[in-house]
Motif scaffolding. Structure first.
Motif, PDB file in Angstrom:
ATOM      1  N   GLY A  87       0.657  -1.240   0.000  1.00  0.00           N
ATOM      2  CA  GLY A  87      -0.089  -0.321  -0.239  1.00  0.00           C
ATOM      3  C   GLY A  87       0.819   1.115  -0.696  1.00  0.00           C
ATOM      4  O   GLY A  87       0.395   2.254   0.466  1.00  0.00           O
ATOM      5  N   HIS A  88       2.466   0.736  -0.520  1.00  0.00           N
ATOM      6  CA  HIS A  88       2.496   2.107  -0.243  1.00  0.00           C
ATOM      7  C   HIS A  88       3.024   3.050  -1.261  1.00  0.00           C
ATOM      8  O   HIS A  88       3.049   4.556  -1.228  1.00  0.00           O
ATOM      9  N   TRP A  89       2.145   2.648  -2.420  1.00  0.00           N
ATOM     10  CA  TRP A  89       2.028   3.914  -3.841  1.00  0.00           C
ATOM     11  C   TRP A  89       0.174   3.550  -4.419  1.00  0.00           C
ATOM     12  O   TRP A  89      -0.050   2.191  -4.032  1.00  0.00           O
ATOM     13  N   VAL A  90      -0.261   4.374  -4.796  1.00  0.00           N
ATOM     14  CA  VAL A  90      -1.784   4.223  -5.637  1.00  0.00           C
ATOM     15  C   VAL A  90      -1.549   4.823  -6.365  1.00  0.00           C
ATOM     16  O   VAL A  90      -1.413   5.733  -6.719  1.00  0.00           O
ATOM     17  N   TYR A  91      -1.529   3.973  -7.601  1.00  0.00           N
ATOM     18  CA  TYR A  91      -1.694   4.615  -8.941  1.00  0.00           C
ATOM     19  C   TYR A  91      -2.658   4.906  -9.508  1.00  0.00           C
ATOM     20  O   TYR A  91      -4.224   3.692  -9.107  1.00  0.00           O
ATOM     21  N   ILE A  92      -3.790   5.906 -10.648  1.00  0.00           N
ATOM     22  CA  ILE A  92      -4.592   5.651 -11.017  1.00  0.00           C
ATOM     23  C   ILE A  92      -4.041   5.514 -12.588  1.00  0.00           C
ATOM     24  O   ILE A  92      -3.326   6.250 -12.889  1.00  0.00           O
ATOM     25  N   LEU A  93      -5.159   5.353 -13.716  1.00  0.00           N
ATOM     26  CA  LEU A  93      -5.638   4.416 -14.722  1.00  0.00           C
ATOM     27  C   LEU A  93      -6.529   5.382 -15.534  1.00  0.00           C
ATOM     28  O   LEU A  93      -7.481   5.214 -15.162  1.00  0.00           O
ATOM     29  N   PHE A  94      -6.211   6.064 -16.873  1.00  0.00           N
ATOM     30  CA  PHE A  94      -6.531   6.662 -16.902  1.00  0.00           C
ATOM     31  C   PHE A  94      -7.103   6.244 -18.713  1.00  0.00           C
ATOM     32  O   PHE A  94      -6.215   5.404 -19.398  1.00  0.00           O
ATOM     33  N   LEU A  95      -8.183   5.572 -18.556  1.00  0.00           N
ATOM     34  CA  LEU A  95      -7.862   4.087 -20.100  1.00  0.00           C
ATOM     35  C   LEU A  95      -9.087   4.996 -20.687  1.00  0.00           C
ATOM     36  O   LEU A  95     -10.715   5.687 -20.687  1.00  0.00           O
ATOM     37  N   SER A  96      -9.162   4.743 -21.833  1.00  0.00           N
ATOM     38  CA  SER A  96      -9.862   4.767 -23.043  1.00  0.00           C
ATOM     39  C   SER A  96     -11.576   4.563 -22.456  1.00  0.00           C
ATOM     40  O   SER A  96     -11.835   3.489 -21.585  1.00  0.00           O
ATOM     41  N   GLU A  97     -12.757   4.590 -22.899  1.00  0.00           N
ATOM     42  CA  GLU A  97     -13.616   3.948 -22.556  1.00  0.00           C
ATOM     43  C   GLU A  97     -14.488   3.413 -22.814  1.00  0.00           C
ATOM     44  O   GLU A  97     -14.262   2.510 -21.463  1.00  0.00           O
ATOM     45  N   ASP A  98     -13.545   2.263 -23.750  1.00  0.00           N
ATOM     46  CA  ASP A  98     -14.310   0.818 -24.584  1.00  0.00           C
ATOM     47  C   ASP A  98     -12.813  -0.275 -23.466  1.00  0.00           C
ATOM     48  O   ASP A  98     -12.830  -1.018 -23.526  1.00  0.00           O
ATOM     49  N   ALA A  99     -11.471   0.472 -21.927  1.00  0.00           N
ATOM     50  CA  ALA A  99     -10.449  -0.206 -21.988  1.00  0.00           C
ATOM     51  C   ALA A  99      -9.881  -0.757 -22.303  1.00  0.00           C
ATOM     52  O   ALA A  99      -9.251  -1.636 -21.634  1.00  0.00           O
ATOM     53  N   GLU A 100      -9.996  -0.657 -23.606  1.00  0.00           N
ATOM     54  CA  GLU A 100      -8.762  -1.155 -24.728  1.00  0.00           C
ATOM     55  C   GLU A 100      -7.424  -0.069 -25.026  1.00  0.00           C
ATOM     56  O   GLU A 100      -6.619  -0.844 -25.656  1.00  0.00           O
ATOM     57  N   SER A 101      -7.253   1.253 -24.346  1.00  0.00           N
ATOM     58  CA  SER A 101      -6.150   1.593 -24.148  1.00  0.00           C
ATOM     59  C   SER A 101      -5.487   2.952 -23.390  1.00  0.00           C
ATOM     60  O   SER A 101      -6.664   2.920 -22.734  1.00  0.00           O
ATOM     61  N   LEU A 102      -4.739   2.649 -22.829  1.00  0.00           N
ATOM     62  CA  LEU A 102      -4.447   3.677 -21.690  1.00  0.00           C
ATOM     63  C   LEU A 102      -3.842   5.073 -22.260  1.00  0.00           C
ATOM     64  O   LEU A 102      -3.292   5.462 -23.130  1.00  0.00           O
ATOM     65  N   ILE A 103      -4.678   6.168 -21.326  1.00  0.00           N
ATOM     66  CA  ILE A 103      -4.418   7.696 -22.511  1.00  0.00           C
ATOM     67  C   ILE A 103      -3.556   7.802 -21.093  1.00  0.00           C
ATOM     68  O   ILE A 103      -2.250   8.248 -21.792  1.00  0.00           O
ATOM     69  N   ALA A 104      -3.409   7.785 -19.539  1.00  0.00           N
ATOM     70  CA  ALA A 104      -2.437   8.019 -18.901  1.00  0.00           C
ATOM     71  C   ALA A 104      -2.329   7.259 -17.445  1.00  0.00           C
ATOM     72  O   ALA A 104      -3.509   6.755 -16.862  1.00  0.00           O
ATOM     73  N   CYS A 105      -1.624   7.742 -16.871  1.00  0.00           N
ATOM     74  CA  CYS A 105      -1.764   7.059 -15.150  1.00  0.00           C
ATOM     75  C   CYS A 105      -0.755   8.291 -14.772  1.00  0.00           C
ATOM     76  O   CYS A 105      -0.006   8.659 -15.081  1.00  0.00           O
ATOM     77  N   THR A 106      -0.699   7.826 -12.877  1.00  0.00           N
ATOM     78  CA  THR A 106       0.292   8.844 -12.323  1.00  0.00           C
ATOM     79  C   THR A 106      -0.266   7.940 -11.568  1.00  0.00           C
ATOM     80  O   THR A 106      -0.819   7.057 -10.866  1.00  0.00           O
ATOM     81  N   GLY A 107       1.097   7.966 -10.174  1.00  0.00           N
ATOM     82  CA  GLY A 107       0.784   7.332  -8.765  1.00  0.00           C
ATOM     83  C   GLY A 107       1.349   8.607  -8.168  1.00  0.00           C
ATOM     84  O   GLY A 107       1.666  10.041  -7.512  1.00  0.00           O
ATOM     85  N   VAL A 108       1.149   7.853  -6.091  1.00  0.00           N
ATOM     86  CA  VAL A 108       1.038   8.916  -5.497  1.00  0.00           C
ATOM     87  C   VAL A 108       1.803   8.453  -4.539  1.00  0.00           C
ATOM     88  O   VAL A 108       0.508   7.466  -3.902  1.00  0.00           O
ATOM     89  N   ARG A 109       2.611   8.696  -4.040  1.00  0.00           N
ATOM     90  CA  ARG A 109       3.428   8.090  -3.013  1.00  0.00           C
ATOM     91  C   ARG A 109       2.560   7.905  -1.590  1.00  0.00           C
ATOM     92  O   ARG A 109       1.880   9.278  -0.964  1.00  0.00           O
TER      93      ARG A 109
END
Length: 112
Positions: A87-109
């Protein structure tokens, strides 16, 4: 969506996606939420979070780039999250609406 399917989306060669992929395949917990949100709304929210993390000194990965990509995307975004083992990092994934491609992601300690 299974872990390996999410992991397959995390292959853009960036440091943050490599870390998310390793966290997910190394025992982290991943989830994709149903529904989608306007990319403009998410860009606004994460722009504020960027400012907050800069003011507080909270460590992030890829947040500035994620805001840039969300600002220019122009289509609905589906969200996902990966929590690293421990649980040291939480990453947020931003995906296309159909979840077939990654748009961006970020991590927060996460604070201890």
């Amino acid at each position: 969506m299974e872990k390996d399917q999410i992991a397959d989306l995390l292959r853009d060669g960036s440091e943050v996606t490599a870390l998310v992929r390793a966290a997910l395949l190394g025992g982290g917990v991943g989830i994709l939420w149903d529904g989608a949100t306007a990319s403009e709304s998410l860009a606004k929210v994460y722009r504020r979070r960027l400012g907050l993390t800069r003011r507080t000194g909270q460590e992030t990965l890829g947040l500035e780039r994620a805001v840039e990509l969300l600002s220019g995307y122009g289509s609905p975004i589906r969200l996902g999250q990966v929590t690293s083992p421990g649980g040291h990092w939480v990453y947020i994934l931003f995906l296309s609406e159909d979840a077939e491609s990654l748009i961006a992601c970020t991590g927060v300690r996460q604070p201890r």
